[in-house]
Design a protein around this motif. Structure first.
Motif, short mmCIF file in Angstrom:
data_model
loop_
_atom_site.label_atom_id
_atom_site.label_comp_id
_atom_site.label_asym_id
_atom_site.label_seq_id
_atom_site.Cartn_x
_atom_site.Cartn_y
_atom_site.Cartn_z
N VAL A 69 -15.10 -111.03 -5.16
CA VAL A 69 -14.88 -109.86 -5.64
C VAL A 69 -14.78 -109.49 -7.03
O VAL A 69 -15.31 -108.32 -7.23
N ASN A 70 -13.93 -110.19 -7.45
CA ASN A 70 -13.71 -109.82 -8.96
C ASN A 70 -14.85 -109.92 -9.76
O ASN A 70 -14.77 -109.83 -11.13
N HIS A 97 -13.41 -100.94 -1.10
CA HIS A 97 -14.16 -101.40 -0.04
C HIS A 97 -15.16 -102.17 -0.84
O HIS A 97 -15.48 -101.95 -1.88
N ILE A 98 -16.06 -102.96 -0.08
CA ILE A 98 -16.94 -103.73 -0.17
C ILE A 98 -18.08 -103.61 0.79
O ILE A 98 -17.83 -103.88 1.96
N GLN A 138 -21.81 -103.53 -3.19
CA GLN A 138 -21.14 -102.43 -3.69
C GLN A 138 -19.56 -102.45 -3.59
O GLN A 138 -19.01 -102.62 -2.30
N ARG A 139 -18.94 -102.31 -4.92
CA ARG A 139 -17.63 -102.30 -4.52
C ARG A 139 -17.21 -100.92 -4.80
O ARG A 139 -17.72 -100.11 -5.82
N TRP A 140 -16.35 -100.31 -4.09
CA TRP A 140 -16.06 -98.78 -4.07
C TRP A 140 -14.94 -98.61 -3.43
O TRP A 140 -14.56 -98.78 -2.39
N THR A 152 -16.44 -100.16 -9.53
CA THR A 152 -17.49 -99.25 -9.08
C THR A 152 -18.50 -99.95 -9.25
O THR A 152 -19.79 -98.96 -9.55
#
Ligand code: FES
Length: 130
Positions: A28-29, A58-59, A53-55, A34
């Motif tokens: 995730v990192n 959420h992923i 997409q990270r938002w 965004t």
């Protein structure tokens, strides 16, 4: 006319050149808060490109193909959100999609959906293929 209901999530492990279920795609990192990361599987006509997409904590993951005419969505590499970072935006003709569902809320394919991709995010922050 393409269906206007959300298709079943794509299982990458079912692609001929896809990753096995449980294979790590990234952490995730590795994705800006965004931002997004693209991954390609296969080659030629069978190649599938997805983006993760990270938002807003959420992923989500979708195939990078607009339901309008099949163009990639990103207007710059790994850039899928609109200027306000509220929606996903297709760079070709401006279709606007809900980030969480992939539902097109405005544009030439309004009512249709992006193809979602099945992923799992582990407690350790790893994004895994399914
Ligand atoms: S290809 Fe995306 S809106 Fe036309």
């Amino acid at each position: 006319m393409p269906p206007t209901f959300a298709p079943e999530p794509l299982l990458l492990s079912e692609l001929s050149d896809g990753p096995t279920a449980g294979k790590e795609l990234c952490e995730v990192n590795d994705i800006p808060p965004t931002g997004a990361r693209c991954f390609r599987f296969g080659s030629g006509e069978t190649q599938v490109e997805i983006f993760v997409q990270r938002w807003r904590g959420h992923i989500v993951a979708y195939v990078n193909r607009c339901p309008h005419v099949g163009s990639p969505l990103d207007w710059q590499p790994d850039r899928f959100l609109d200027a306000n970072k509220e929606h996903l935006l297709c760079a070709t003709h401006g279709a606007v999609f809900d980030v969480m569902t992939g539902h097109c809320v405005s544009g030439p394919c309004e009512g249709q959906f992006l193809q979602s991709v099945a992923i799992e995010v582990t407690d350790a922050g790893k994004v895994m293929a399914l």
